[in-house]
Design an enzyme around this catalytic site. Structure first.
Site, PDB file in Angstrom:
ATOM      1  N   HIS A   1     -52.684   6.830-126.858  1.00 14.81           N
ATOM      2  CA  HIS A   1     -52.815   6.013-128.068  1.00 14.81           C
ATOM      3  C   HIS A   1     -52.207   4.638-127.807  1.00 14.81           C
ATOM      4  O   HIS A   1     -50.994   4.460-127.868  1.00 14.81           O
ATOM      5  CB  HIS A   1     -52.103   6.708-129.226  1.00 14.81           C
ATOM      6  CG  HIS A   1     -52.485   6.186-130.583  1.00 14.81           C
ATOM      7  ND1 HIS A   1     -53.380   5.168-130.767  1.00 14.81           N
ATOM      8  CD2 HIS A   1     -52.070   6.554-131.832  1.00 14.81           C
ATOM      9  CE1 HIS A   1     -53.520   4.938-132.067  1.00 14.81           C
ATOM     10  NE2 HIS A   1     -52.737   5.763-132.729  1.00 14.81           N
TER      11      HIS A   1
ATOM     12  N   THR B   1     -53.512  11.342-138.464  1.00 14.33           N
ATOM     13  CA  THR B   1     -52.230  11.965-138.793  1.00 14.33           C
ATOM     14  C   THR B   1     -52.340  12.737-140.098  1.00 14.33           C
ATOM     15  O   THR B   1     -52.857  12.227-141.085  1.00 14.33           O
ATOM     16  CB  THR B   1     -51.137  10.881-138.911  1.00 14.33           C
ATOM     17  OG1 THR B   1     -50.926  10.303-137.624  1.00 14.33           O
ATOM     18  CG2 THR B   1     -49.827  11.475-139.412  1.00 14.33           C
TER      19      THR B   1
ATOM     20  N   ASN C   1     -53.186   0.682-133.009  1.00 16.42           N
ATOM     21  CA  ASN C   1     -52.551   0.858-134.327  1.00 16.42           C
ATOM     22  C   ASN C   1     -51.068   0.507-134.372  1.00 16.42           C
ATOM     23  O   ASN C   1     -50.338   0.968-135.239  1.00 16.42           O
ATOM     24  CB  ASN C   1     -52.751   2.290-134.839  1.00 16.42           C
ATOM     25  CG  ASN C   1     -54.215   2.627-135.058  1.00 16.42           C
ATOM     26  OD1 ASN C   1     -55.096   1.861-134.687  1.00 16.42           O
ATOM     27  ND2 ASN C   1     -54.482   3.775-135.635  1.00 16.42           N
TER      28      ASN C   1
END
Length: 364
Positions: free
Chosen positions: A174, A25, A177
């Site tokens: 994704h 990011t 995380n």
């Protein structure tokens, strides 16, 4: 002979080397639209055989952070088309990482009508930055209805179709995380008692259903996934079912036939180390490409490629301050340090202004 810098086939595409740029990011997409600055950033790093973009939301509800991009509007598709064109012109391939932030967000970062959603109404500890109000606590998310779960799955599918329209070679889901997909996987954030929660088989259902739907929509050779067993980001950590759950998940993903699993080990950043037995179980269950990432240098990368532990190696932070990382690794040149203060700021400083070593030769 070095394997890191040799060509390899991923699904139906050829990569010029086995170096992957990991998703990171960077918060440079003003209005959640990737602009010319973003295109320049990825073009600069096109020595990598494969680039995986920063987390990009498939939904207005998934834009939890300030200035992260989406891929659900025409403007966003057009912005990403500039990125893929420039990366492809340099001979690299590029997958977009689809990241719905789920409960990791704040209403101040969402567009009008956006909602903080999660598998269950379980608050995540911690705060996040908002451009409007500074640091704010995470709010308690709204528990998703079955209809909202199916809608989210469909958003991933449409975003994947949008990604192909924008010129991407594929998508990475994704599921790491602490974001939405991992929130479904984890028993502390998923307290559901319906078909999407409770047992391991039910907790993995949203991830496997979405992976299957995306693979059906754009082709299984264009779909990868990122996993972080034993990760500790966003108020999630290892749990008693981690080994068994990720082994079963790898089996199901292998049945679906997606092109890769991207396994991240954040122990170099203070998280618990991924258990070797779990990595081995995933490697044995999943028959296609395995990407490993987390604290790699050239020597460790070469060792894991030579042993067959991995097929590709992803590098993260070194790519931020070394656009010509592949050349530096190959020639043994020193790496520039990262400016930690500009990781998530909105302009070119600490983003596209890192110099390329004068001895570097682009690897095409």
């Amino acid at each position: 002979m070095s394997k890191l810098f040799t060509e390899v086939t991923l699904g139906q595409i050829k990569l010029k080397n086995k170096v992957v740029m990991a998703p990171m990011t960077r918060s440079r997409s003003i209005g959640n639209i990737p602009g010319d600055l973003v295109a320049e950033y990825y073009e600069q790093r096109s020595e990598a055989g494969l680039i995986i973009t920063e987390g990009t939301s498939p939904s207005p509800n998934g834009l939890g952070y300030a200035r992260i991009p989406g891929i659900f509007s025409k403007e966003q598709i057009a912005g990403w088309k500039k990125v893929t064109d420039r990366v492809h012109a340099k001979g690299s391939k590029i997958f977009i990482q689809l990241m719905h932030t789920g409960r990791i967000g704040h209403p101040a970062n969402l567009p009008l009508g956006g909602v903080i959603l999660a598998p269950s109404a379980v608050l995540a500890k911690g705060q996040m930055w908002t451009d409007k109000e500074g640091m704010k606590d995470h709010p308690t998310p709204k528990e998703m209805t079955t209809a909202e779960i199916l809608a989210a799955r469909d958003e991933y599918v449409q975003a994947s179709k949008n990604a192909i329209e924008a010129g991407f070679d594929g998508v990475e889901l994704h599921a790491a995380n602490g974001y939405l997909m991992e929130q479904f996987l984890h028993p502390s954030s998923n307290k559901r008692t319906d078909e999407y929660g409770g047992s391991i088989e039910k907790r993995i259902k949203f991830v496997t259903d979405t992976a299957a739907a995306v693979a059906s929509a754009i082709g299984k050779d264009k779909v990868g996934i990122r996993l972080s067993p034993y990760g500790a980001f966003n108020d999630l950590g290892p749990h008693e079912d981690t080994h068994e759950e990720y082994g079963l998940l790898a089996e199901k993903l292998n049945e679906i036939g997606i092109v890769y699993i991207h396994l991240v080990d954040h122990s170099s950043m203070g998280a618990p180390k991924v258990e070797p037995a779990t990595v081995k179980k995933i490697r044995e269950a999943f028959k296609r490409t395995l990407i490993l990432s987390g604290g790699y240098d050239r020597a460790r990368a070469e060792a894991d490629l030579d042993s067959g532990a991995a097929d590709l190696i992803a590098f993260g932070k070194p790519f931020l301050s070394n656009p010509d990382l592949v050349t530096k690794l190959e020639k043994g040149l020193p790496l520039a340090p990262v400016d930690q203060t500009t990781l998530y700021t909105p302009d070119a400083k600490g983003y596209t202004d890192y110099p390329v070593t004068q001895h570097s030769v682009p690897v095409v």
